[in-house]
Motif scaffolding. Structure first.
Motif, PDB file in Angstrom:
ATOM      1  N   PRO A  88      49.066   7.736  27.733  1.00  0.00           N
ATOM      2  CA  PRO A  88      48.422   7.099  28.902  1.00  0.00           C
ATOM      3  C   PRO A  88      48.187   8.063  30.051  1.00  0.00           C
ATOM      4  O   PRO A  88      47.328   7.807  30.904  1.00  0.00           O
ATOM      5  CB  PRO A  88      49.413   5.993  29.290  1.00  0.00           C
ATOM      6  CG  PRO A  88      50.717   6.382  28.657  1.00  0.00           C
ATOM      7  CD  PRO A  88      50.377   7.125  27.419  1.00  0.00           C
ATOM      8  N   LYS A  89      48.916   9.167  30.121  1.00  0.00           N
ATOM      9  CA  LYS A  89      48.715  10.125  31.201  1.00  0.00           C
ATOM     10  C   LYS A  89      47.537  11.059  30.947  1.00  0.00           C
ATOM     11  O   LYS A  89      47.230  11.899  31.796  1.00  0.00           O
ATOM     12  CB  LYS A  89      49.994  10.944  31.414  1.00  0.00           C
ATOM     13  CG  LYS A  89      51.168  10.123  31.920  1.00  0.00           C
ATOM     14  CD  LYS A  89      52.369  11.013  32.199  1.00  0.00           C
ATOM     15  CE  LYS A  89      53.546  10.190  32.729  1.00  0.00           C
ATOM     16  NZ  LYS A  89      54.727  11.046  33.012  1.00  0.00           N
ATOM     17  N   THR A  90      46.924  10.946  29.766  1.00  0.00           N
ATOM     18  CA  THR A  90      45.766  11.783  29.453  1.00  0.00           C
ATOM     19  C   THR A  90      44.534  11.169  30.106  1.00  0.00           C
ATOM     20  O   THR A  90      43.890  10.281  29.551  1.00  0.00           O
ATOM     21  CB  THR A  90      45.584  11.894  27.927  1.00  0.00           C
ATOM     22  OG1 THR A  90      46.786  12.387  27.342  1.00  0.00           O
ATOM     23  CG2 THR A  90      44.440  12.845  27.592  1.00  0.00           C
ATOM     24  N   ASN A  91      44.225  11.620  31.297  1.00  0.00           N
ATOM     25  CA  ASN A  91      43.094  11.087  32.051  1.00  0.00           C
ATOM     26  C   ASN A  91      41.969  12.108  32.132  1.00  0.00           C
ATOM     27  O   ASN A  91      41.371  12.320  33.188  1.00  0.00           O
ATOM     28  CB  ASN A  91      43.540  10.682  33.466  1.00  0.00           C
ATOM     29  CG  ASN A  91      44.487   9.502  33.442  1.00  0.00           C
ATOM     30  OD1 ASN A  91      44.321   8.586  32.637  1.00  0.00           O
ATOM     31  ND2 ASN A  91      45.486   9.528  34.310  1.00  0.00           N
ATOM     32  N   THR A 143      38.421  13.440  31.889  1.00  0.00           N
ATOM     33  CA  THR A 143      37.089  12.863  31.985  1.00  0.00           C
ATOM     34  C   THR A 143      36.134  13.675  31.130  1.00  0.00           C
ATOM     35  O   THR A 143      35.982  14.884  31.313  1.00  0.00           O
ATOM     36  CB  THR A 143      36.606  12.844  33.437  1.00  0.00           C
ATOM     37  OG1 THR A 143      37.547  12.116  34.236  1.00  0.00           O
ATOM     38  CG2 THR A 143      35.237  12.199  33.546  1.00  0.00           C
ATOM     39  N   LYS A 198      36.720   8.338  29.371  1.00  0.00           N
ATOM     40  CA  LYS A 198      38.056   8.912  29.312  1.00  0.00           C
ATOM     41  C   LYS A 198      38.415   9.268  27.866  1.00  0.00           C
ATOM     42  O   LYS A 198      38.100   8.540  26.929  1.00  0.00           O
ATOM     43  CB  LYS A 198      39.092   7.931  29.868  1.00  0.00           C
ATOM     44  CG  LYS A 198      38.974   7.689  31.366  1.00  0.00           C
ATOM     45  CD  LYS A 198      39.285   8.962  32.147  1.00  0.00           C
ATOM     46  CE  LYS A 198      39.262   8.711  33.640  1.00  0.00           C
ATOM     47  NZ  LYS A 198      39.590   9.941  34.415  1.00  0.00           N
ATOM     48  N   SER A 218      41.231   9.204  26.458  1.00  0.00           N
ATOM     49  CA  SER A 218      42.216   8.297  25.858  1.00  0.00           C
ATOM     50  C   SER A 218      41.560   7.141  25.105  1.00  0.00           C
ATOM     51  O   SER A 218      42.193   6.525  24.247  1.00  0.00           O
ATOM     52  CB  SER A 218      43.136   7.738  26.947  1.00  0.00           C
ATOM     53  OG  SER A 218      42.384   7.074  27.955  1.00  0.00           O
ATOM     54  N   THR A 219      40.266   6.862  25.383  1.00  0.00           N
ATOM     55  CA  THR A 219      39.591   5.786  24.657  1.00  0.00           C
ATOM     56  C   THR A 219      39.287   6.168  23.212  1.00  0.00           C
ATOM     57  O   THR A 219      38.956   5.308  22.397  1.00  0.00           O
ATOM     58  CB  THR A 219      38.279   5.415  25.367  1.00  0.00           C
ATOM     59  OG1 THR A 219      37.434   6.581  25.448  1.00  0.00           O
ATOM     60  CG2 THR A 219      38.557   4.903  26.767  1.00  0.00           C
ATOM     61  N   LEU A 226      33.021   5.208  36.195  1.00  0.00           N
ATOM     62  CA  LEU A 226      34.484   5.170  36.187  1.00  0.00           C
ATOM     63  C   LEU A 226      35.055   4.718  37.529  1.00  0.00           C
ATOM     64  O   LEU A 226      36.280   4.639  37.676  1.00  0.00           O
ATOM     65  CB  LEU A 226      35.045   6.555  35.829  1.00  0.00           C
ATOM     66  CG  LEU A 226      34.671   7.086  34.434  1.00  0.00           C
ATOM     67  CD1 LEU A 226      35.251   8.482  34.239  1.00  0.00           C
ATOM     68  CD2 LEU A 226      35.182   6.137  33.349  1.00  0.00           C
TER      69      LEU A 226
END
Length: 649
Positions: free
Chosen positions: A80-83, A85, A98, A100-101, A518
Motif C-alpha cells: 500500500p505504500k507504493t504510490n 505515479t 498508480k 499499486s493498481t 488522481l
C-alpha cells in the motif's frame, strides 16, 4: 477376401506413399495417446511412454507449486505504500495511474516468471530429446517386427511419375523454373497475409483499448486490459482456423504445379509447404507478443505511432509473459477442441448425411429404399480416407505448442496430455465408423515428419532461451540482485526498472485530457525503461543499466543454447538408436544367414568334388574315343586315295 487383399496391393502401388496407420498409432501413443484398438496395458512400448509423461506431469506440478510460492516477490508492487505515479498508457483519454493498481497482473505474471521457469525449460528440452530417442528406438522395433528393415529399395522401385496416370517426358530445369518461381512468390504472399492479419489485430487492440478507456462505465475501464487481450486472442484463433483450411489447399495446388518426379517427393513437398504455412499461421501472433510487443513503443514524449494516430501498444507492468500465456492457452485449447475434435467428427458426419440424401434422391428406387442396406452399401456413404497428413500435422503443431513456448505456459504439456486422451477415443470412432477402410501402404518410417520433429525440438531451445532472456524479467532481476542491490535482495527492484519523465515535455495534443485524474497535478511520472532522468546531462537517453542488462541477456542466450544442445547431444550419444534385444536378434540372424550360406557353398564344393573324378574319366574316354575316331577317319580317307592313284598309275 484374397481378391480384396490383392486389389488393395494393386491400389497401394498407385497411391501416395504415406506412413502406415500403425506408425501413426504408435506416434500418437508416444505423445500421450492410449492404444487405439487394443488394451493399453498390453502395449509394452506405451508403458515406458506413459512413465515419461507421468514424470513430466509431476515435474509440471512441482514447477507450478514453486511458482505459487514465488508470488510473494510481487508484494513490492502490491504494497500500500507504493504510490508510484505512472505515465498514461494511451494518448488523450488515458490518465495517470498508480502502480499499486497493477497488483493482480503482477501476481499472475509471477506465476510463470520466476527462477523455476529456467529449470523447467531445460527439463522440457531434455524431454524433447528423450522423446526423439524413444521414438527412434520404437521405430526400429516396429521395422523389425513388421519386417521392413530392407523395404527402402522396394519402395524406390515402386515410385513412378506423378502425372495423373500419364507418361510424360522428363522435365528440365527450364520447364520447372516458372513453377518454382510461382511457389516462392505464393509462399511469401501467404506469409505476408499472415503478417497483415496480425497487424490488423494489433490495430484492433489499440483502437479498442482507446475506446474502452473513454467508456463511462467504471467496470469497463477497470477491465480494459483483460477484455482487449481475450477478445484479440479469440479473433486470432478464428483467423487461424480459417487460414489453416486455405493454406492446406494452396500448398496442394503449388505442389501439383511443381510436378514432382515420384509420389514420395510429391508427399514430402506437400507436407513441407503445409507445415511452413500452418506454422507461421499458428505461431506468428505468439512470436509478436513474445519478442516485438513493448519493444517498438518509444518513450513518453516521443512514442512510435502507426498511421500517425495509433500509438504502438506496450506490455503491462508485469511484462508480456502473461499476455503471451493468454494468447498461447486460447490458441492451443481452441485448436484442440474445435479443429482437432469437433471438426474431425462433425465434418465426416455432415458429408455422410449429404451423400446419403443425394443418393436417395437420385439412384435408389422406391423399393430399394425400403430394404436394409448391405454392409458395402452402408460403407459407401462413409467419408473416403484422405490420408494421414492431417493427423500428423495436428501432432506436430501440438508438439510445437508443448516445446516452443513452454517457458510462458508451463501447463501446455498437461493440456496436451488431456487432449490426447480424449482425442484418441474420437479418432477410434472416426476410423472405425466414420471413414472408409484405409488402403494399406507399407512404409519404413514416418518419413519427413521425423526431420520436422527434430527441427522443432532444436528451434524450441533457441526460442525458450530468448523468451527467458528478453520476454521475462529473470535477467533484470538477476542483474539487479548481483550488481545494483545494496543488500543482495530484491527490495527496490521495481523502482530500479522505472525511469522518470517530466510531464511538461509531452508533445502538444499527446498528453492526457484529465491531468487531475488522481486529484492533484502530476509533474513527474514513471515508465518502465532504462533511461536517464530529465535532469541529467543526457535526458531520456538509454542508461548504462540498459547495456548491462542487454549484455547479460545475450550471454544467457548463448550459454543456455549451447549447454542445452550439448546435453541433448550427450543424451543422443548415451541412448543407442537400436534396442539391445533387437540388435542381438539382428546379429543372430546375420550369423545364421552366414552359416547357411557357408553350408550351401560347402555343399556345392563337395558335390563338385564328387563329380570331379567321374568327369575326368568321362573326359578321358571322350578324348580316347575322339582320337580313335580321327585315326579311323584318316585311314578311310587315305585308302581310296591310294586306290585311285594305283589304278591311275
Amino acid at each position: 477376401w484374397n481378391k480384396q487383399e490383392q486389389g488393395q496391393k494393386d491400389l497401394t502401388n498407385k497411391k501416395e506413399k504415406t506412413p502406415p496407420l500403425s506408425f501413426l498409432f504408435c506416434f500418437l501413443s508416444s505423445t500421450g495417446y492410449y492404444d487405439m484398438l487394443q488394451n493399453p496395458l498390453q502395449h509394452t512400448g506405451l508403458q515406458n511412454v506413459m512413465k515419461i509423461l507421468i514424470y513430466l506431469f509431476l515435474s509440471n506440478c512441482t514447477n507450478v507449486l514453486f511458482m505459487c510460492v514465488c508470488v510473494h516477490s510481487s508484494m513490492e508492487i502490491c504494497h500500500p505504500k507504493t504510490n508510484i505515479t505512472m505515465c498514461p498508457l494511451c494518448d488523450g483519454v488515458c490518465g495517470y495511474w498508480k502502480l499499486s493498481t497493477a497488483c493482480g497482473t503482477a501476481r499472475a505474471s509471477h506465476l510463470f516468471d520466476n527462477p523455476a521457469t529456467v529449470f523447467f525449460s531445460v527439463f522440457m528440452a531434455l524431454w524433447a530429446a528423450m522423446f526423439m530417442e524413444h521414438w527412434k528406438r520404437r521405430q526400429m522395433r516396429l521395422n523389425y517386427e513388421w519386417d521392413l528393415t530392407g523395404f527402402e529399395d522396394e519402395e524406390v522401385s515402386h515410385s513412378h511419375l506423378h502425372s495423373q496416370g500419364k507418361t510424360v517426358e522428363k522435365l528440365t530445369f527450364r520447364d520447372r523454373f516458372p513453377a518454382y518461381m510461382t511457389n516462392i512468390v505464393m509462399m511469401l504472399l501467404m506469409v505476408g497475409v499472415t503478417f497483415a492479419i496480425v497487424f490488423g489485430v494489433i490495430l484492433y487492440r489499440i483502437s479498442t483499448k482507446a475506446a474502452l478507456h473513454m467508456s463511462s462505465n467504471p467496470t469497463t475501464r477497470n477491465h480494459v486490459q483483460l477484455t482487449v487481450k481475450t477478445t484479440a486472442a479469440i479473433i486470432n484463433l478464428v483467423v487461424i482456423l480459417i487460414l489453416d483450411e486455405v493454406y492446406g489447399a494452396v500448398a496442394r495446388w503449388l505442389t501439383v504445379l511443381e510436378a514432382p518426379k515420384t509420389d514420395k517427393s510429391f508427399e514430402e513437398r506437400l507436407i513441407f509447404k503445409t507445415f511452413i504455412l500452418k506454422f507461421f499461421n499458428a505461431f506468428t501472433p505468439i512470436i509478436y507478443i513474445a519478442f516485438f510487443r513493448g519493444r517498438l513503443v518509444g518513450r513518453p514524449g516521443r512514442y512510435l505511432y502507426v498511421f500517425e494516430s495509433y500509438r504502438m501498444e506496450e506490455c503491462a507492468h508485469g511484462g508480456c509473459l502473461m499476455e503471451l500465456c493468454i494468447q498461447l492457452s486460447i490458441t492451443m485449447l481452441g485448436k484442440q477442441l474445435i479443429q482437432n475434435n469437433l471438426f474431425e467428427i462433425g465434418i465426416p458426419k455432415l458429408k455422410k448425411l449429404i451423400r446419403y440424401i443425394r443418393s436417395k434422391q437420385g439412384a435408389f428406387q422406391e423399393e430399394e429404399r425400403q430394404k436394409k442396406l448391405q454392409r458395402y452399401e452402408a460403407d459407401h456413404f462413409l467419408e473416403p480416407f484422405a490420408g494421414l497428413t492431417p493427423e500428423y500435422m495436428e501432432m506436430i503443431i501440438q508438439f510445437g505448442f508443448v516445446t516452443l513456448f513452454v517457458a510462458s505456459f508451463p501447463l501446455a504439456p498437461l493440456f496436451a496430455l488431456l487432449n490426447n486422451i480424449i482425442e484418441i477415443r474420437l479418432d477410434a470412432k472416426k476410423f472405425v465408423s466414420e471413414l472408409r477402410r484405409p488402403i494399406a501402404a507399407r512404409a519404413k518410417d514416418i518419413g519427413i515428419w521425423y526431420n520436422i520433429l527434430r527441427g522443432v525440438a532444436k528451434v524450441a531451445i533457441i526460442i525458450n532461451a530468448f523468451v527467458i532472456s528478453f520476454t521475462s524479467d529473470f535477467i533484470p532481476r538477476m542483474v539487479y540482485q548481483y550488481m545494483y542491490s545494496p543488500d543482495g535482495s530484491m527490495h527496490g527492484f521495481v523502482n530500479h526498472t522505472l525511469s522518470y519523465f517530466n510531464t511538461s515535455h509531452f508533445e502538444v495534443g499527446r498528453g492526457t485530457m484529465d491531468p487531475l485524474h488522481l486529484g492533484f497535478p502530476v509533474e513527474v511520472c514513471r515508465y518502465k525503461d532504462y533511461r536517464e532522468p530529465p535532469w541529467s546531462s543526457t535526458p531520456y537517453e538509454v542508461s548504462k543499466e540498459f547495456w548491462a542488462v542487454l549484455a547479460v541477456r545475450l550471454a544467457f542466450v548463448i550459454i543456455f543454447q549451447n549447454v542445452v544442445m550439448l546435453m541433448n547431444d550427450v543424451v543422443d550419444w548415451l541412448i543407442p538408436d537400436i534396442p539391445k534385444d533387437i540388435s542381438l536378434q539382428i546379429h543372430k540372424e546375420k550369423i545364421l544367414l552366414v552359416e547357411l550360406f557357408m553350408k550351401e557353398e560347402q555343399g556345392k564344393i563337395s558335390v563338385a568334388e564328387r563329380r570331379a573324378p567321374s568327369t575326368m574319366k568321362e573326359n578321358c574316354n571322350r578324348r580316347s574315343n575322339s582320337s580313335t575316331h580321327h585315326t579311323n577317319s584318316d585311314n578311310l580317307d587315305s585308302t581310296p586315295h591310294h586306290t585311285n592313284s594305283t589304278s591311275k598309275f
